[in-house]
Scaffold this motif. Structure first.
Motif, PDB file in Angstrom:
ATOM      1  N   ALA A   4       0.673  -1.107   0.009  1.00 20.92           N
ATOM      2  CA  ALA A   4       0.024  -0.015   0.001  1.00 20.92           C
ATOM      3  C   ALA A   4       0.960   1.214   0.060  1.00 20.92           C
ATOM      4  CB  ALA A   4      -0.927  -0.144   1.144  1.00 20.92           C
ATOM      5  N   ASP A 178      -3.640   5.618   4.376  1.00 22.78           N
ATOM      6  CA  ASP A 178      -4.759   5.276   5.340  1.00 22.78           C
ATOM      7  C   ASP A 178      -5.875   5.131   4.245  1.00 22.78           C
ATOM      8  OD1 ASP A 178      -3.506   5.569   7.679  1.00 22.78           O
ATOM      9  OD2 ASP A 178      -3.953   7.835   7.761  1.00 22.78           O
ATOM     10  N   GLY A 181      -5.628   1.476   3.030  1.00 18.93           N
ATOM     11  CA  GLY A 181      -5.889   0.515   4.211  1.00 18.93           C
ATOM     12  C   GLY A 181      -7.362   0.484   4.643  1.00 18.93           C
ATOM     13  N   PRO A 226      -4.939   0.127   7.992  1.00 20.78           N
ATOM     14  CA  PRO A 226      -3.613  -0.501   8.246  1.00 20.78           C
ATOM     15  C   PRO A 226      -2.908  -0.599   6.808  1.00 20.78           C
ATOM     16  CG  PRO A 226      -5.607  -1.733   7.875  1.00 20.78           C
ATOM     17  CD  PRO A 226      -6.171  -0.771   7.885  1.00 20.78           C
ATOM     18  N   PRO A 227      -1.450  -0.014   6.802  1.00 22.82           N
ATOM     19  CA  PRO A 227      -0.785   0.080   5.608  1.00 22.82           C
ATOM     20  C   PRO A 227      -0.386  -1.591   5.124  1.00 22.82           C
ATOM     21  CG  PRO A 227       0.090   1.502   7.476  1.00 22.82           C
ATOM     22  CD  PRO A 227      -0.760   0.651   7.977  1.00 22.82           C
ATOM     23  N   SER A 228      -0.541  -2.329   6.009  1.00 23.62           N
ATOM     24  CA  SER A 228      -0.485  -3.934   5.549  1.00 23.62           C
ATOM     25  C   SER A 228      -1.564  -4.507   5.237  1.00 23.62           C
ATOM     26  CB  SER A 228      -0.014  -4.771   6.942  1.00 23.62           C
ATOM     27  OG  SER A 228      -0.724  -4.503   7.912  1.00 23.62           O
ATOM     28  N   ILE A 229      -2.630  -3.570   4.801  1.00 27.88           N
ATOM     29  CA  ILE A 229      -3.921  -4.136   4.354  1.00 27.88           C
ATOM     30  C   ILE A 229      -3.743  -5.226   2.866  1.00 27.88           C
ATOM     31  CG2 ILE A 229      -4.334  -2.465   2.596  1.00 27.88           C
ATOM     32  CD1 ILE A 229      -6.875  -4.076   4.703  1.00 27.88           C
ATOM     33  N   GLY A 235      -4.866  -9.854   5.634  1.00 29.44           N
ATOM     34  CA  GLY A 235      -4.924  -8.679   4.700  1.00 29.44           C
ATOM     35  C   GLY A 235      -5.774  -9.456   3.410  1.00 29.44           C
TER      36      GLY A 235
END
Length: 460
Positions: A4, A178, A181, A226-229, A235
């Motif tokens: 992301a 964001d 995410g 979450p940046p790790s989406i 995710g």
């Protein structure tokens, strides 16, 4: 750097001057094609239902809903126009990604450009960002999503819509991440309606647009996502596609800004599922070029890939007798029989009267399908069709690249011709020709808003 974050950096850093000239010209033609499809969809029953919803929602805004009077909030006009763009199944496709980018990404940008007087460079740049993000996620995950009954146009399109809206709004890097995410919690799009012929799939692009608007507004308000989406163990890629993260990350992020998936879109010649197009090409060619006695056909064979072909041939009860005109757009037996019978595939091929034609249905009963992995390559690119008559004669056509794809492209005159056929009955010749001129010069426009305003019921 997480996926992301890399996509947000690509989107934030991209300038109009960074986009190759050929891609700019191509994306403008796809914008024209999409506007035409949106306009052609306005009289359809599903679109009328969405229009009722739109008018009830109302609200204050400055954006056009195609074929409607007055103006609406950009998020509502974007949802409605995107639903118009995809519901007719006449919109462009990315074949490997198995998704429909322009119908998803262009409508919210047109709505925002009209409301905020964004110029052509801003619109085109945001369009490229959104189409690229959506298409790359589709390349990574599309086949896996389809195998699980999910529609990449909605699932991947939500990320593309959020990226495009974030870009044209000038979001910061943090807000951009964001928004991606947040939108990951809003993805969806189930393929069930392609079986029973109800209308859910018609609004899948619209649902992606709704999610994109909401995610961006939440991110602007300071809400975090979450940046790790995309990469996380719970995710999007792991949970929705069930794929290893490493390979997916390579497909999503490799050569961003150097290799352009946005330049790999296919124009649709026929208003039906892209997976049927190679077979429509073959059937139309046979009907027009061979002396086939359709009363003496013993058997029709098609070779299909399992990924897309199975969904067009099974279950037999719904594919050999599509229950609605919309369901017929996803039926291999019906499509082949109709194209062979009439020598063409048009909007009139998908009416209640057309799908009940006894001659077509009798011919559809003679269609047999065989799975062949060759026809999974390129997803909806290749087709093979053979007609055998009772006297033993056989007629065969195959294609390695259906018309309108990058491998077998349409010319500009064909694309403009399709647009005019779609647009003139709705907005008239003068406005339609004006739109052709405007999209050709869109990158140099100081205000991209007139593209949408010319599609309003009353032109102002």
């Amino acid at each position: 750097m997480l996926m992301a974050e890399r996509l947000a950096s690509f989107g934030n850093d991209l300038h109009f001057a960074d986009i190759p000239g050929d891609l700019v010209n191509d994306i403008c033609l796809h914008a024209l094609d999409t506007i035409g499809v949106c306009l052609a969809s306005t009289p359809l029953p599903y679109a009328q239902a969405v229009a009722k919803f739109l008018r009830r929602e109302a609200g204050v805004g400055g954006s056009t809903a195609f074929g409607q009077a007055g103006v609406f909030p950009a998020r509502n006009a974007g949802f409605y126009n995107a639903s118009l763009g995809h519901g007719m199944d006449y919109d462009d496709s990315h074949l490997v990604a198995i998704c429909h980018p322009s119908a998803t990404i262009l409508p919210p940008l047109l709505a925002l450009a009209e409301q905020n007087r964004y110029d052509g460079e801003a619109l085109v740049t945001a369009l490229v960002v959104g189409v690229e993000v959506m298409s790359r996620l589709g390349v990574a995950c599309g086949a896996a999503l389809v195998s699980r009954g999910l529609h990449p146009t909605s699932a991947c399109g939500s990320f593309g819509a959020a990226a495009a809206i974030a870009k044209i709004n000038g979001m910061t890097q943090v807000q951009f991440v964001d928004a991606l995410g947040i939108v990951g919690a809003m993805t969806g799009g189930l393929h069930q309606s392609t079986l029973d012929g109800t209308w859910n799939k018609c609004i899948h692009s619209g649902l992606a647009v709704q999610a994109g608007f909401q995610a961006v507004e939440l991110a602007k308000a300071g809400f975090s996502g979450p940046p790790s989406i995309l990469d996380g163990e719970t995710g999007f890629i792991a949970s929705f596609a069930g794929l290893p993260i490493g390979a997916a990350a390579h497909a999503v992020c490799e050569d961003l800004g150097v290799r352009w998936e946005a330049g790999r879109l296919a124009f649709k010649l026929y208003p039906c599922c892209q997976g049927l197009h190679p077979y429509a090409d073959c059937a139309v060619a046979l009907a027009q070029e061979e002396d086939i006695d359709f009363n003496s056909v013993a058997r029709i064979d098609v070779r299909v890939g399992e990924l897309v072909g199975a969904a067009l041939c099974e279950p037999p009860a719904l594919k050999y007798r599509p229950p609605t005109p919309y369901a017929a757009k996803f039926s291999m037996p019906y499509l082949v029989a109709s194209a062979l019978t009439h020598g063409e595939v048009t909007s009139e091929s998908f009416t209640a009267q057309a799908i009940a034609d006894p001659q077509v249905l009798a011919l559809a009963d003679k269609v047999h399908y065989e799975f062949d992995p060759l026809y999974d390559e390129g997803a909806a690119l290749r087709g093979w069709l053979q007609v055998r008559q009772t006297d033993g004669r056989t007629f065969l056509r195959s294609t390695l690249a259906s018309r309108g794809t990058p491998e077998n492209p349409w010319g500009r005159a064909d694309i403009v011709g399709k647009f005019l056929r779609n647009a003139i009955p709705i907005i008239g010749a003068n406005r339609a020709h004006s739109l052709v001129e405007m999209t050709a010069t869109l990158p140099h426009s100081n205000d991209a808003g007139p593209l949408a305003r010319l599609c309003r019921m009353e032109c102002v």
